[in-house]
Every structure is written in structure tokens, then in C-alpha cells.
Design an enzyme around this catalytic site. Sequence first.
Site, PDB file in Angstrom:
ATOM      1  N   PHE A  21       0.850  -1.188   0.000  1.00 18.65           N
ATOM      2  CA  PHE A  21       0.000   0.000   0.000  1.00 18.65           C
ATOM      3  C   PHE A  21       0.888   1.240   0.000  1.00 18.65           C
ATOM      4  O   PHE A  21       1.770   1.368   0.845  1.00 18.65           O
ATOM      5  CB  PHE A  21      -0.841  -0.147   1.268  1.00 18.65           C
ATOM      6  CG  PHE A  21      -1.421   1.023   1.950  1.00 18.65           C
ATOM      7  CD1 PHE A  21      -2.745   1.358   1.743  1.00 18.65           C
ATOM      8  CD2 PHE A  21      -0.689   1.744   2.890  1.00 18.65           C
ATOM      9  CE1 PHE A  21      -3.322   2.400   2.451  1.00 18.65           C
ATOM     10  CE2 PHE A  21      -1.268   2.783   3.598  1.00 18.65           C
ATOM     11  CZ  PHE A  21      -2.582   3.112   3.377  1.00 18.65           C
ATOM     12  N   ASN A  73       7.450  14.063   1.660  1.00 20.39           N
ATOM     13  CA  ASN A  73       6.880  15.266   2.283  1.00 20.39           C
ATOM     14  C   ASN A  73       5.431  15.079   2.723  1.00 20.39           C
ATOM     15  O   ASN A  73       4.709  16.050   2.954  1.00 20.39           O
ATOM     16  CB  ASN A  73       6.969  16.452   1.316  1.00 20.39           C
ATOM     17  CG  ASN A  73       8.412  16.824   1.047  1.00 20.39           C
ATOM     18  OD1 ASN A  73       9.215  16.926   1.989  1.00 20.39           O
ATOM     19  ND2 ASN A  73       8.768  16.978  -0.216  1.00 20.39           N
ATOM     20  N   ALA A  74       4.970  13.856   2.790  1.00 20.48           N
ATOM     21  CA  ALA A  74       3.592  13.583   3.213  1.00 20.48           C
ATOM     22  C   ALA A  74       3.566  12.327   4.067  1.00 20.48           C
ATOM     23  O   ALA A  74       3.477  11.215   3.559  1.00 20.48           O
ATOM     24  CB  ALA A  74       2.684  13.418   1.988  1.00 20.48           C
ATOM     25  N   THR A  79       5.929  -1.060   2.788  1.00 19.20           N
ATOM     26  CA  THR A  79       6.119  -2.453   3.200  1.00 19.20           C
ATOM     27  C   THR A  79       5.716  -3.412   2.077  1.00 19.20           C
ATOM     28  O   THR A  79       4.682  -3.203   1.428  1.00 19.20           O
ATOM     29  CB  THR A  79       5.265  -2.725   4.476  1.00 19.20           C
ATOM     30  OG1 THR A  79       5.642  -1.783   5.480  1.00 19.20           O
ATOM     31  CG2 THR A  79       5.477  -4.136   5.008  1.00 19.20           C
ATOM     32  N   GLN A  91      15.161  -5.122  31.297  1.00 22.34           N
ATOM     33  CA  GLN A  91      15.613  -4.774  32.651  1.00 22.34           C
ATOM     34  C   GLN A  91      15.671  -6.017  33.547  1.00 22.34           C
ATOM     35  O   GLN A  91      16.632  -6.208  34.291  1.00 22.34           O
ATOM     36  CB  GLN A  91      14.663  -3.714  33.240  1.00 22.34           C
ATOM     37  CG  GLN A  91      15.193  -3.005  34.471  1.00 22.34           C
ATOM     38  CD  GLN A  91      16.431  -2.151  34.177  1.00 22.34           C
ATOM     39  OE1 GLN A  91      16.687  -1.787  33.032  1.00 22.34           O
ATOM     40  NE2 GLN A  91      17.209  -1.878  35.204  1.00 22.34           N
ATOM     41  N   GLU A 141       1.453   3.533  10.381  1.00 16.72           N
ATOM     42  CA  GLU A 141      -0.013   3.620  10.281  1.00 16.72           C
ATOM     43  C   GLU A 141      -0.586   4.692  11.215  1.00 16.72           C
ATOM     44  O   GLU A 141      -1.626   4.504  11.838  1.00 16.72           O
ATOM     45  CB  GLU A 141      -0.647   2.247  10.528  1.00 16.72           C
ATOM     46  CG  GLU A 141      -0.107   1.254   9.514  1.00 16.72           C
ATOM     47  CD  GLU A 141      -0.945   0.031   9.311  1.00 16.72           C
ATOM     48  OE1 GLU A 141      -2.173   0.116   9.464  1.00 16.72           O
ATOM     49  OE2 GLU A 141      -0.364  -0.997   8.983  1.00 16.72           O
ATOM     50  N   THR A 163       1.274   7.863  13.725  1.00 17.63           N
ATOM     51  CA  THR A 163       2.071   7.887  14.959  1.00 17.63           C
ATOM     52  C   THR A 163       1.141   7.942  16.179  1.00 17.63           C
ATOM     53  O   THR A 163      -0.067   8.166  16.048  1.00 17.63           O
ATOM     54  CB  THR A 163       2.964   9.143  14.983  1.00 17.63           C
ATOM     55  OG1 THR A 163       2.101  10.295  14.940  1.00 17.63           O
ATOM     56  CG2 THR A 163       3.929   9.186  13.795  1.00 17.63           C
ATOM     57  N   SER A 164       1.730   7.789  17.357  1.00 15.97           N
ATOM     58  CA  SER A 164       0.934   7.890  18.587  1.00 15.97           C
ATOM     59  C   SER A 164       0.243   9.254  18.655  1.00 15.97           C
ATOM     60  O   SER A 164      -0.913   9.356  19.089  1.00 15.97           O
ATOM     61  CB  SER A 164       1.827   7.719  19.821  1.00 15.97           C
ATOM     62  OG  SER A 164       2.258   6.378  19.917  1.00 15.97           O
TER      63      SER A 164
HETATM   64  C1  LIG Z   1       9.103   0.201   8.786  1.00 15.15           C
HETATM   65  C2  LIG Z   1       8.046   1.114   8.232  1.00 15.15           C
HETATM   66  C3  LIG Z   1       7.039   0.591   7.432  1.00 15.15           C
HETATM   67  C4  LIG Z   1       6.073   1.446   6.860  1.00 15.15           C
HETATM   68  N1  LIG Z   1       5.147   0.927   5.983  1.00 15.15           N
HETATM   69  C5  LIG Z   1       4.362   1.779   5.274  1.00 15.15           C
HETATM   70  C6  LIG Z   1       3.530   1.303   4.204  1.00 15.15           C
HETATM   71  O1  LIG Z   1       3.474   0.099   3.922  1.00 15.15           O
HETATM   72  N2  LIG Z   1       2.804   2.206   3.492  1.00 15.15           N
HETATM   73  C7  LIG Z   1       2.838   3.549   3.760  1.00 15.15           C
HETATM   74  O2  LIG Z   1       2.171   4.299   3.061  1.00 15.15           O
HETATM   75  N3  LIG Z   1       3.591   4.027   4.780  1.00 15.15           N
HETATM   76  C8  LIG Z   1       4.365   3.194   5.534  1.00 15.15           C
HETATM   77  N4  LIG Z   1       5.169   3.680   6.538  1.00 15.15           N
HETATM   78  C9  LIG Z   1       5.179   5.108   6.808  1.00 15.15           C
HETATM   79  C10 LIG Z   1       4.566   5.508   8.148  1.00 15.15           C
HETATM   80  O3  LIG Z   1       3.186   5.329   8.121  1.00 15.15           O
HETATM   81  C11 LIG Z   1       4.991   6.972   8.428  1.00 15.15           C
HETATM   82  O4  LIG Z   1       6.380   6.924   8.736  1.00 15.15           O
HETATM   83  C12 LIG Z   1       4.215   7.599   9.564  1.00 15.15           C
HETATM   84  O5  LIG Z   1       2.879   7.810   9.199  1.00 15.15           O
HETATM   85  C13 LIG Z   1       4.818   8.936  10.021  1.00 15.15           C
HETATM   86  O6  LIG Z   1       5.092   9.777   8.946  1.00 15.15           O
HETATM   87  P1  LIG Z   1       6.541  10.479   8.845  1.00 15.15           P
HETATM   88  O7  LIG Z   1       7.538   9.396   8.956  1.00 15.15           O
HETATM   89  O8  LIG Z   1       6.572  11.321   7.641  1.00 15.15           O
HETATM   90  O9  LIG Z   1       6.659  11.373  10.138  1.00 15.15           O
HETATM   91  P2  LIG Z   1       6.108  12.884  10.324  1.00 15.15           P
HETATM   92  O10 LIG Z   1       4.703  12.977   9.880  1.00 15.15           O
HETATM   93  O11 LIG Z   1       7.087  13.839   9.759  1.00 15.15           O
HETATM   94  O12 LIG Z   1       6.134  13.007  11.894  1.00 15.15           O
HETATM   95  C14 LIG Z   1       7.311  13.310  12.658  1.00 15.15           C
HETATM   96  C15 LIG Z   1       6.866  13.564  14.097  1.00 15.15           C
HETATM   97  O13 LIG Z   1       6.007  14.718  14.128  1.00 15.15           O
HETATM   98  C16 LIG Z   1       4.781  14.380  14.763  1.00 15.15           C
HETATM   99  N5  LIG Z   1       3.699  15.160  14.157  1.00 15.15           N
HETATM  100  C17 LIG Z   1       3.390  15.297  12.841  1.00 15.15           C
HETATM  101  N6  LIG Z   1       2.309  16.072  12.696  1.00 15.15           N
HETATM  102  C18 LIG Z   1       1.917  16.432  13.947  1.00 15.15           C
HETATM  103  C19 LIG Z   1       0.866  17.245  14.474  1.00 15.15           C
HETATM  104  N7  LIG Z   1      -0.045  17.799  13.681  1.00 15.15           N
HETATM  105  N8  LIG Z   1       0.781  17.383  15.811  1.00 15.15           N
HETATM  106  C20 LIG Z   1       1.674  16.789  16.633  1.00 15.15           C
HETATM  107  N9  LIG Z   1       2.687  16.020  16.202  1.00 15.15           N
HETATM  108  C21 LIG Z   1       2.801  15.849  14.886  1.00 15.15           C
HETATM  109  C22 LIG Z   1       4.623  12.885  14.519  1.00 15.15           C
HETATM  110  O14 LIG Z   1       3.724  12.311  15.448  1.00 15.15           O
HETATM  111  C23 LIG Z   1       6.047  12.406  14.689  1.00 15.15           C
HETATM  112  O15 LIG Z   1       6.335  12.273  16.055  1.00 15.15           O
HETATM  113  C24 LIG Z   1       6.101   2.836   7.160  1.00 15.15           C
HETATM  114  C25 LIG Z   1       7.089   3.346   8.003  1.00 15.15           C
HETATM  115  C26 LIG Z   1       8.075   2.517   8.527  1.00 15.15           C
HETATM  116  C27 LIG Z   1       9.148   3.122   9.377  1.00 15.15           C
END
Ligand SMILES: Cc1cc2nc3c(=O)[nH]c(=O)nc-3n(C[C@H](O)[C@H](O)[C@H](O)COP(=O)(O)OP(=O)(O)OC[C@H]3O[C@@H](n4cnc5c(N)ncnc54)[C@H](O)[C@@H]3O)c2cc1C
Length: 379
Positions: free
Chosen positions: A123, A129-130, A158, A336, A363, A365-366
Site C-alpha cells: 500500500f 513530504n507527506a 512495506t 531490565q 499507520e 504515529t501515537s
Molecule cells: C518500517 C516502516 C514501514 C512502513 N510501511 C508503510 C507502508 O506500507 N505504506 C505507507 O504508506 N507508509 C508506511 N510507513 C510510513 C509511516 O506510516 C509513516 O512513517 C508515519 O505515518 C509517520 O510519517 P513520517 O515518517 O513522515 O513522520 P512525520 O509525519 O514527519 O512526523 C514526525 C513527528 O512529528 C509528529 N507530528 C506530525 N504532525 C503532527 C501534528 N499535527 N501534531 C503533533 N505532532 C505531529 C509525529 O507524530 C512524529 O512524532 C512505514 C514506516 C516505517 C518506518
Amino acid sequence: MNFDLTQEQEMIRRTIREFADEEVAPGAIERDRTKEFPVEIFRQLADMGMMGLPFEEKYGGAGADTISFAIVTEELSRACASTGITYSAHISLGGAPLNLFGTEEQKEKYLTPICTGESFGAFGLTEPNAGSDAGGTQTTAKTEGDDFVINGGKVFITNASYAKNLALTAITGEQDGKKEISAIIVPTDAEGFKVIDNYEKMGLNASNTTELVMENVRVPQENLLGKRGNGFRQFLVTLDGGRIGIGAMAVGIAQAAFDRALRYSKERKQFGKSLSEFQVNQFKLADMALKIELARNMVYKAAWLKDQGRPFSKEAAMCKLYASEIAMEVADEAIQLHGGYGYMKEYEVERYMRDAKLLEIGEGTSEVQHMVIARHIGV
Ligand SMILES: Cc1cc2nc3c(=O)[nH]c(=O)nc-3n(C[C@H](O)[C@H](O)[C@H](O)COP(=O)(O)OP(=O)(O)OC[C@H]3O[C@@H](n4cnc5c(N)ncnc54)[C@H](O)[C@@H]3O)c2cc1C
């Protein structure tokens, strides 16, 4: 109210637990080291009918429910979280959007090979940047005659190296001055489509995480998945289901960490007593068991609501948030309790922590789960 599993769910649990213990767990440390994708395990899972578990039999699926999917994901992740995430993404991110939004023809063509295990499900949503702001998609799909011509890139995807086709989001135009985002099914062997598999990850080393590059990739317009302009909404619905998978993975990892910690604390003697005789350690283990029980109940509740056709978005976010955070806490506590040995790869608990960390990120973040829950409780 009935907290018992059905006979079918019990049978699936027994079968997959045995398979996980006998076939998946033994090579987990080695795969973590070599980063070897568990192809043979998935061939066996296909033979067992697990690869299309929740999808209809007419597409080669097993017609099981979401609770069964959660059970399989949990048990595989307990043995090897790389195997667990591969399975969870295959079903809930790869197969599910095709099943939910595909036409009959698309399901026959693209969902069937996923169900039989001929192709892995993947997927493509996240871009450089998104991420959390998935609507910030920059990939474009321009209409040219009967085709879409796609340009752009995706990151962290993935299973893509093992997928024959995958659905991805792209901008297909503008609606009321806003981006029109649609989902399009793209064959991974299309000209101009590149899958790059060279991330160095913290954990989940045997899972396949890739970058996708699209340069003038041409696909027929009939590959549009669902309605034009509905791509973003469709992916939000898909992610709701995916979060149950992540929650189940987290419960599996936490259970594995707890099992190891319990066993070790009974075996290890210091000051003439086993670690488990010290009340502080009994309390730690009790807290770990409590958190796992709550997380598992929340995962099953979200899955049950989904199976009833009831709203489950809030519960999916809650189970994903809670389970992923307790998986980190339980894995940390398990290290631990192992002391210096816990820091060594041989004891496995350090891998659980490295693997669990992704669950607080992928999917949504927290922080994103908090946003989803806040929206649902009317904040
Ligand atoms: C091993 C792995 C497998 C993955 N598999 C897939 C996949 O199969 N398909 C797919 O499409 N994606 C996949 N992802 C991507 C994953 O879903 C994204 O990494 C995730 O959604 C976070 O996006 P980002 O990495 O751009 O972080 P960012 O969006 O840049 O976030 C960075 C930090 O800022 C925080 N943040 C961002 N916006 C806000 C806000 N408005 N308020 C407060 N805090 C905020 C976030 O919580 C985080 O702590 C995968 C990622 C990994 C590492």
C-alpha cells in the site's frame, strides 16, 4: 456479552500458535541478523490458507473474521515481528482496499493472487513530504487518453519488492481548488516503476521496506480504485483496519517479552533467591500481564466492532495507541529483568524493543492516534 472465542477462532489460534512456535520462532534471531525475507514461511502460510484469511472464498480467501486476522497477526508477531508486519500489511493494507473498493473484475485480477500468496499485498501512501499529513501527497497521475501517467515517489512502503501490484495515492486533478486525490492500482513491473530496497532499519529487519520511484508510469484508467477523488478517504478507512493489525502485532511482541521475562525471573538466582521471589519483580510482572490483558481486550473489541459492521475507528486508534505503547514498556521491562543478558541479542528481548518501536510510528504515529481519538470524543 461473551468473551469466549468461537470454535473456528480457537482452531485458528491453535494452528497458528503451533506453526509460529515450530516454524517461525526458531529462525527469528538469524533473520534479524541477515535481514532475509521469510519467503518459505509465507509459502507455508499460503498452503495453510492464511494469506487471504478474511477475504471471500470466491477470491481464494478463507472467509474468516477480523478477530481471526488479529489472532494470526498476534501469534506470528510473538514469534517474529518481521513476519507479523509482513502478514499484517499484506492483508490489511494490501488486500483490504482492493476488497473494499475494487470492482468485481479488479478483485478477481488483483485480490486473488494476494489470497493465494502468489503476490504480496502492499500500500503506497507515505511520501517524503507527506507522512502524518498524508493529504500532502505530491505524486501526480495525469490523464492522457485512456491512461494515467504517474510521476512521483513513495517512502517506507512495506512488501513492495514482493508485490505484483499495489494501490497508491496520487493527485488526479483539482476539485473546488483542492487537490483531487485518487487511488490507483499499479503493476510493480510497469515501465518507469522502480522499487528500491536499501533502508538500514532499527528493527523489523526481515521485513521488506522500500522506496518507490515513478517516472512516467503509464496505467490504464480502469486501474482507478474506487471513485475518482476518493483516494484519501479510502486510505483513511483502510488505515482504520490496519491499526487493528498493528495493535495485534504489539500484543504479540509484548506477550513474547513477558513470557521470556517470566521464565528468566524464575530461573535466575541472585542473593540466593530467584528474581521472581523479590516482590518488586513480582509487581513488575503483574503490571506487564495487566497491560497485555488490557491491550488484547482492546484489539479484540475493535476487531469485533468491525466484524459487526459497526463504527470502529475510535477503538482502532485506541487499541493501536495503547498496545504499541505498552509493547515498548513491556519489552523495556523484560530487558531490565534480564539485566546484562537482556542487552545481548541471544536473549531476544532487545529485538522485541527494536521491533516494537515501529508500532508507535507506522499507520499513524501515537500523536496522530491521539488526534483521531480527540476528534471522536468531540474535543
Ligand atoms: C518500517 C516502516 C514501514 C512502513 N510501511 C508503510 C507502508 O506500507 N505504506 C505507507 O504508506 N507508509 C508506511 N510507513 C510510513 C509511516 O506510516 C509513516 O512513517 C508515519 O505515518 C509517520 O510519517 P513520517 O515518517 O513522515 O513522520 P512525520 O509525519 O514527519 O512526523 C514526525 C513527528 O512529528 C509528529 N507530528 C506530525 N504532525 C503532527 C501534528 N499535527 N501534531 C503533533 N505532532 C505531529 C509525529 O507524530 C512524529 O512524532 C512505514 C514506516 C516505517 C518506518
